[in-house]
Design a protein around this motif. Structure first.
Motif, PDB file in Angstrom:
ATOM      1  N   GLU A  74       0.819  -1.216   0.000  1.00  0.00           N
ATOM      2  CA  GLU A  74       0.000   0.000   0.000  1.00  0.00           C
ATOM      3  C   GLU A  74       0.853   1.267   0.000  1.00  0.00           C
ATOM      4  N   HIS A  75       2.156   1.099  -0.071  1.00  0.00           N
ATOM      5  CA  HIS A  75       3.117   2.210  -0.154  1.00  0.00           C
ATOM      6  C   HIS A  75       2.992   3.182   1.016  1.00  0.00           C
ATOM      7  N   LYS A  76       2.981   2.611   2.217  1.00  0.00           N
ATOM      8  CA  LYS A  76       2.856   3.433   3.423  1.00  0.00           C
ATOM      9  C   LYS A  76       4.205   3.906   3.960  1.00  0.00           C
ATOM     10  N   ILE A  77       5.286   3.264   3.559  1.00  0.00           N
ATOM     11  CA  ILE A  77       6.621   3.696   3.984  1.00  0.00           C
ATOM     12  C   ILE A  77       6.869   5.083   3.405  1.00  0.00           C
ATOM     13  N   PHE A  78       7.496   5.947   4.195  1.00  0.00           N
ATOM     14  CA  PHE A  78       7.765   7.327   3.778  1.00  0.00           C
ATOM     15  C   PHE A  78       8.355   7.380   2.367  1.00  0.00           C
ATOM     16  N   GLY A  79       7.735   8.143   1.499  1.00  0.00           N
ATOM     17  CA  GLY A  79       8.204   8.346   0.135  1.00  0.00           C
ATOM     18  C   GLY A  79       7.707   7.329  -0.875  1.00  0.00           C
ATOM     19  N   ALA A  80       7.224   6.185  -0.401  1.00  0.00           N
ATOM     20  CA  ALA A  80       6.821   5.108  -1.310  1.00  0.00           C
ATOM     21  C   ALA A  80       5.623   5.481  -2.173  1.00  0.00           C
ATOM     22  N   GLY A  81       4.807   6.386  -1.694  1.00  0.00           N
ATOM     23  CA  GLY A  81       3.675   6.822  -2.496  1.00  0.00           C
ATOM     24  C   GLY A  81       4.116   7.490  -3.792  1.00  0.00           C
ATOM     25  N   ARG A  82       5.330   8.010  -3.800  1.00  0.00           N
ATOM     26  CA  ARG A  82       5.854   8.646  -5.004  1.00  0.00           C
ATOM     27  C   ARG A  82       6.609   7.653  -5.887  1.00  0.00           C
ATOM     28  N   HIS A  83       7.476   6.823  -5.289  1.00  0.00           N
ATOM     29  CA  HIS A  83       8.344   5.962  -6.113  1.00  0.00           C
ATOM     30  C   HIS A  83       7.898   4.506  -6.188  1.00  0.00           C
ATOM     31  N   HIS A  84       6.916   4.106  -5.367  1.00  0.00           N
ATOM     32  CA  HIS A  84       6.351   2.746  -5.388  1.00  0.00           C
ATOM     33  C   HIS A  84       7.411   1.636  -5.310  1.00  0.00           C
ATOM     34  N   HIS A  85       8.516   1.915  -4.639  1.00  0.00           N
ATOM     35  CA  HIS A  85       9.593   0.924  -4.447  1.00  0.00           C
ATOM     36  C   HIS A  85      10.159   0.431  -5.779  1.00  0.00           C
ATOM     37  N   ARG A  86      10.156   1.275  -6.783  1.00  0.00           N
ATOM     38  CA  ARG A  86      10.697   0.899  -8.094  1.00  0.00           C
ATOM     39  C   ARG A  86      11.675   1.957  -8.571  1.00  0.00           C
ATOM     40  N   LEU A  87      12.611   1.513  -9.385  1.00  0.00           N
ATOM     41  CA  LEU A  87      13.532   2.431 -10.045  1.00  0.00           C
ATOM     42  C   LEU A  87      13.067   2.642 -11.477  1.00  0.00           C
ATOM     43  N   GLY A  88      13.438   3.788 -12.035  1.00  0.00           N
ATOM     44  CA  GLY A  88      13.124   4.059 -13.426  1.00  0.00           C
ATOM     45  C   GLY A  88      14.009   3.226 -14.341  1.00  0.00           C
ATOM     46  N   PRO A  89      13.701   3.216 -15.630  1.00  0.00           N
ATOM     47  CA  PRO A  89      14.497   2.445 -16.591  1.00  0.00           C
ATOM     48  C   PRO A  89      15.948   2.929 -16.627  1.00  0.00           C
ATOM     49  N   GLY A 142      19.313   2.032 -12.639  1.00  0.00           N
ATOM     50  CA  GLY A 142      18.095   2.746 -12.965  1.00  0.00           C
ATOM     51  C   GLY A 142      18.260   4.247 -12.904  1.00  0.00           C
ATOM     52  N   ASN A 143      17.308   4.950 -13.476  1.00  0.00           N
ATOM     53  CA  ASN A 143      17.298   6.412 -13.522  1.00  0.00           C
ATOM     54  C   ASN A 143      16.080   6.909 -12.764  1.00  0.00           C
ATOM     55  N   GLY A 144      16.302   7.396 -11.558  1.00  0.00           N
ATOM     56  CA  GLY A 144      15.217   7.899 -10.738  1.00  0.00           C
ATOM     57  C   GLY A 144      14.426   6.774 -10.081  1.00  0.00           C
ATOM     58  N   GLY A 145      13.542   7.153  -9.190  1.00  0.00           N
ATOM     59  CA  GLY A 145      12.696   6.179  -8.513  1.00  0.00           C
ATOM     60  C   GLY A 145      13.111   5.971  -7.067  1.00  0.00           C
ATOM     61  N   ALA A 146      12.970   4.743  -6.589  1.00  0.00           N
ATOM     62  CA  ALA A 146      13.235   4.429  -5.177  1.00  0.00           C
ATOM     63  C   ALA A 146      14.606   4.919  -4.740  1.00  0.00           C
ATOM     64  N   GLY A 147      14.632   5.517  -3.583  1.00  0.00           N
ATOM     65  CA  GLY A 147      15.878   6.047  -3.040  1.00  0.00           C
ATOM     66  C   GLY A 147      15.594   6.696  -1.704  1.00  0.00           C
ATOM     67  N   PRO A 148      16.495   7.542  -1.256  1.00  0.00           N
ATOM     68  CA  PRO A 148      16.284   8.186   0.045  1.00  0.00           C
ATOM     69  C   PRO A 148      15.068   9.100   0.023  1.00  0.00           C
ATOM     70  N   SER A 149      14.391   9.174   1.129  1.00  0.00           N
ATOM     71  CA  SER A 149      13.263  10.078   1.320  1.00  0.00           C
ATOM     72  C   SER A 149      12.188   9.858   0.253  1.00  0.00           C
ATOM     73  N   TYR A 150      11.890  10.888  -0.549  1.00  0.00           N
ATOM     74  CA  TYR A 150      10.849  10.757  -1.566  1.00  0.00           C
ATOM     75  C   TYR A 150      11.347  10.054  -2.827  1.00  0.00           C
TER      76      TYR A 150
END
Length: 162
Positions: A20-35, A65-73
């Motif tokens: 459900e992406h409740k971890i801080f920032g997960a709502g933005r990156h959904h635990h995924r990295l960009g291509p 990857g380029n962008g996505g999951a990482g620190p904070s948002y």
């Protein structure tokens, strides 16, 4: 240098634990990295900004990857980082990246000693925004200067310095 398979596996595990992406920032990156980016795309970006990216970051972009999951948002994609830095400089990023980063040690003058232009981009030249911490604070990768390759925390919005 980077174990892309391990990183993506670990992110998949986190995604299963937090669907459900409740971890801080997960709502933005959904635990995924960009291509991943191609070497050609990274080289084109370097030509655009006039500075080579640190090898470890360059490799991350091409192998992980380029962008996505990482620190904070999460991590910004390169082009999004470029747009944000263009806004930061108010005049566009011409010379922003080619001017050396002005610090070598933690810098945060007390409130009464801060210069009038404390919020201006000149205090963070030579660095690329990587991720948003929140409330106007950012993680920045130094591209140019004595501490090139280091990640610094820019918290000028809360008098936290660069």
């Amino acid at each position: 240098m980077w174990n892309a398979d391990l990183i993506h596996r670990r992110l998949a595990e986190i995604q299963q634990q937090d669907p459900e992406h409740k971890i801080f920032g997960a709502g933005r990156h959904h635990h995924r990295l960009g291509p991943r980016l191609s070497t050609r795309e990274v080289t084109a970006f370097e030509r655009k900004i006039g500075v080579e990216l640190p090898e470890s970051f360059r490799t991350f972009l091409t192998e992980v990857g380029n962008g996505g999951a990482g620190p904070s948002y999460g991590l910004y994609e390169l082009e999004e980082a470029f747009r944000l830095d263009a806004i930061e400089t108010h005049e566009g990023p011409l010379h922003f990246y080619t001017t050396p980063f002005p610090h070598t040690v933690n810098w945060n003058p007390p409130l009464e000693a801060q210069p009038e232009d404390y919020e201006e981009g000149r205090w963070i030249t030579g660095s690329l925004v990587l991720a948003e911490f929140g409330c106007g604070a950012f993680h920045r990768l130094v591209l140019n200067g004595k501490v090139a390759g280091e990640v610094w925390f820019d918290d000028r919005c809360a008098d936290g310095g660069a």
